[in-house]
Motif scaffolding. Structure first.
Motif, short mmCIF file in Angstrom:
data_model
loop_
_atom_site.label_atom_id
_atom_site.label_comp_id
_atom_site.label_asym_id
_atom_site.label_seq_id
_atom_site.Cartn_x
_atom_site.Cartn_y
_atom_site.Cartn_z
N LEU A 46 0.72 -1.14 -0.35
CA LEU A 46 -0.03 0.06 0.37
C LEU A 46 1.20 1.70 0.11
CD1 LEU A 46 -3.48 0.21 0.00
CD2 LEU A 46 -2.18 -2.02 0.51
N LEU A 47 2.21 1.37 0.20
CA LEU A 47 2.66 2.28 0.78
C LEU A 47 3.18 2.26 -1.40
CD1 LEU A 47 5.15 2.57 3.57
CD2 LEU A 47 3.52 3.77 3.02
N GLU A 48 4.07 1.56 -1.25
CA GLU A 48 4.19 1.43 -3.06
C GLU A 48 3.19 2.17 -4.04
OE1 GLU A 48 7.64 0.46 -5.09
OE2 GLU A 48 7.30 0.29 -3.21
N LEU A 49 1.82 2.08 -3.74
CA LEU A 49 0.81 2.31 -4.83
C LEU A 49 1.13 4.50 -3.77
CD1 LEU A 49 -1.69 1.89 -6.04
CD2 LEU A 49 -3.16 1.88 -4.15
N ARG A 50 1.49 4.78 -3.14
CA ARG A 50 1.70 6.17 -2.87
C ARG A 50 1.88 7.17 -4.31
NH1 ARG A 50 -0.06 8.26 2.06
NH2 ARG A 50 -1.72 7.02 2.99
N PRO A 198 7.86 5.25 -1.66
CA PRO A 198 7.36 4.07 -0.87
C PRO A 198 9.46 4.22 -0.54
CG PRO A 198 7.43 3.76 -3.33
CD PRO A 198 7.60 5.00 -3.12
N PRO A 199 9.18 3.99 1.47
CA PRO A 199 10.81 3.61 1.48
C PRO A 199 10.93 2.37 1.57
CG PRO A 199 9.21 3.54 2.71
CD PRO A 199 8.49 3.45 2.18
N SER A 200 12.31 2.31 1.32
CA SER A 200 13.17 0.93 0.76
C SER A 200 13.25 0.41 2.24
CB SER A 200 14.39 0.91 0.08
OG SER A 200 15.28 2.35 1.50
#
Length: 450
Positions: A46-50, A198-200
Motif C-alpha cells: 500500500l505504501l508502494e501505491l503512494r 515508498p521507503p526502501s
C-alpha cells in the motif's frame, strides 16, 4: 435506485473506476521491479501505491471536472433550476455514483495488491488498512472536488487546468518528502497529498498522526466539495468552505514536521521472532532458519572477544533505510535494508556479514561506499573465518585489482603478527567501530602501524 442506475450508465462513473484500476495497476507495474520489497508485505504494498497515485489522482480529478460540466455543456442549467426536485438530491445522485465507483475501484486496487502479496507467500497484517482507507478517501473526495469545480467553472480550459494543477500539487508534495536524513524538517502541507516515495524497507509504515491527519483532511475536503457542488448562492458556497477549513486546521495541528515522525516501525511486521538468541522481524520469519544458522555460527566465533556479543538481531528501526545500522556491544545487528539484500544471501554469506566489523555494523549510511571501512570489514571477517573470503555486501572491493591489492597487503601485515597481538588489534578495531572512529586509522591499527 433508479436514478443511481441511470447515472452509472450515462455518467463517467464506470469510466472513472476503470481509469483508477488500469492507470493505478499499470503505473505500479511500470515503475517497480520484479524483486521489489512490497511483494513481501501488505503494508509495503500500500505504501508502494503512494507513488503512482499521483498520476491516478490527477486523471480522476480531470475526468470528474469534465463530468461536472455536463449541465452547462448540455445547456440545461436553468431548466433544472426550475424543477421541483431539490438540487442536492439530483446532484447527490451524480456525486454518489461517480465518487462511489472511484472509491470501490480504489478498494479493489488495494485488495488486488494485498492478494498479490498473498500469492507470493508474503506477510499480511491489518497494518495496511489505514493506508487503504486514506487512498480510498483521498480519491473519492478529490472526485467530488472535481465535480464541484466543473459545475462552478464550466470553461473549456477548466479540465486541463484542474488535471495539471492536481498533478503539480501531487509531485510537489512528493518531492517535499524526499529527505537525506531522519532529522530533516518537512512541511506539514506536503502531507496533505496522498503521494509519497515508498521507503526502501518493508518494516515501516506511516505514523498514526499522519494517518489521522490525512483522514481528517480528506473527509473535510469531501464534505466541502459536496456542499460546493449543490450550493446555489454565494452565501452557501462560502459556508461550504467551513468543513475544509476546520479539517485543515485539525490536520496541520497533528501532522509531524520531522521526517523521523512520518515513518515508524510497523509494530506487527517488525516484531521480533527468535531462534534462541537470533531474531528477525516477523515479516522475515521465513528467513529465520538461515539467519539462525549463520548467527549462531558467528556468535561462536566472536566468543573469543572480551565482552563478546550474546545475540544477533535484525535492525528493525524505522530509519534503518536512511542511517547506519544500530551498534551495540551486546548485540550484533543485521542490516537488511539497502542493496544487496542481506536476507537474500546464503547462510554462509550472512555469517561472513555478521563477522565483518568484528560483529559491529557499518558506520556508513545504506548504499554508501568507504574503501577504508571496506578493508576493515574484510580483514575482521577473515580473522574469524580463518582466511579472506568475498563479502556479498562489498563485491567491488573483491573484484577490483587495486582495492583487492590493498586488502591483501593489509591482510599479510596483519597475519604476520603474533596470535595474541592479532586478537588485541581486532578488539581495538571493534571498540573503534562501536564509536565510529576514523576508518583509515582502523586500517593502520590492523597493519600494526601504531
Amino acid at each position: 435506485m433508479t436514478g443511481l442506475r441511470i447515472e452509472l450508465r450515462r455518467s463517467t462513473a464506470l469510466w472513472a473506476g476503470l481509469l483508477v484500476l488500469v492507470s493505478g495497476g499499470g503505473m505500479l507495474w511500470l515503475i517497480t521491479s520484479e524483486g521489489s520489497l512490497w511483494k513481501g508485505n501488505s503494508t509495503s504494498a500500500l505504501l508502494e501505491l503512494r507513488l503512482p497515485i499521483a498520476y491516478v489522482w490527477a486523471l480522476v480529478v480531470g475526468l470528474a471536472t469534465l463530468q461536472g460540466m455536463r449541465d452547462s455543456r448540455a445547456g440545461v442549467t436553468e431548466l433544472f433550476a426550475t424543477t421541483a426536485k431539490p438540487t442536492w438530491k439530483r446532484l447527490g445522485t451524480l456525486a454518489g455514483s461517480v465518487a462511489g465507483v472511484v472509491a470501490v475501484a480504489t478498494a479493489l486496487l488495494c485488495a488486488g495488491l494485498v492478494a498479490r502479496v498473498v500469492f507470493h507467500g508474503g506477510f499480511v497484517s491489518i497494518g495496511f488498512v489505514p493506508l487503504a482507507l486514506t487512498a480510498i478517501l483521498a480519491l473519492a473526495s478529490s472526485t467530488l472536488l472535481g465535480l464541484a469545480i466543473g459545475r462552478l467553472l464550466p470553461h473549456p480550459l477548466t479540465v486541463p487546468v484542474a488535471l495539471v494543477a492536481t498533478f503539480m500539487v501531487a509531485t510537489t508534495g512528493g518531492r517535499a518528502l524526499e529527505v537525506r536524513s531522519p532529522g530533516d524538517e518537512i512541511s506539514a502541507l506536503a502531507l496533505l497529498t496522498p503521494v509519497m516515495n515508498p521507503p526502501s524497507s518493508d518494516l515501516v509504515t506511516t505514523s498514526t498522526s499522519v494517518d489521522l491527519g490525512q483522514l481528517a483532511w480528506f473527509t473535510g475536503l469531501g464534505a466541502t466539495a459536496f456542499l460546493l457542488l449543490v450550493a446555489r448562492g454565494l452565501l452557501g458556497r462560502l459556508a461550504a468552505l467551513v468543513p475544509a477549513g476546520l479539517a485543515l486546521a485539525l490536520a496541520l495541528s497533528i501532522m509531524p514536521t520531522k521526517y523521523s515522525d512520518v515513518l515508524v516501525p510497523d509494530s506487527i511486521a517488525s516484531k521480533l521472532v527468535c531462534d534462541d538468541d537470533v531474531c528477525v522481524g516477523q515479516v522475515h520469519a521465513d528467513r529465520l532458519p538461515a539467519v539462525a544458522e549463520a548467527g549462531k555460527a558467528a556468535l561462536a566465533k566472536l566468543a573469543v572477544l572480551p565482552g563478546a556479543p550474546k545475540a544477533v538481531h535484525e535492525d528493525t528501526s524505522a530509519m534503518a533505510h536512511l542511517t547506519a545500522p544500530q551498534r551495540s556491544q551486546q548485540i550484533v545487528y543485521l542490516k537488511t535494508t539497502g542493496y544487496p539484500r542481506t536476507l537474500a544471501m546464503s547462510a554462509d554469506e550472512i555469517r561472513l556479514e555478521l563477522l565483518s566489523g568484528a560483529g559491529v555494523a557499518s558506520c556508513d549510511a545504506p548504499n554508501s561506499f568507504n574503501t577504508f571501512e571496506g578493508t576493515v570489514r574484510y580483514i575482521t571477517a577473515g580473522y574469524f573465518n580463518g582466511d579472506l573470503a568475498k563479502l556479498a555486501s562489498e563485491p567491488l572491493m573483491w573484484t577490483n585489482g587495486q582495492l583487492r591489492g590493498e586488502i591483501d597487503q593489509t591482510w599479510q601485515r596483519f597475519r604476520a603478527q603474533p596470535a595474541g597481538e592479532q586478537l588485541a588489534r581486532i578488539t581495538e578495531v571493534r571498540r573503534m567501530m562501536l564509536a565510529c572512529e576514523d576508518a583509515e586509522r582502523m586500517v593502520d591499527v590492523l597493519k600494526a602501524g601504531r
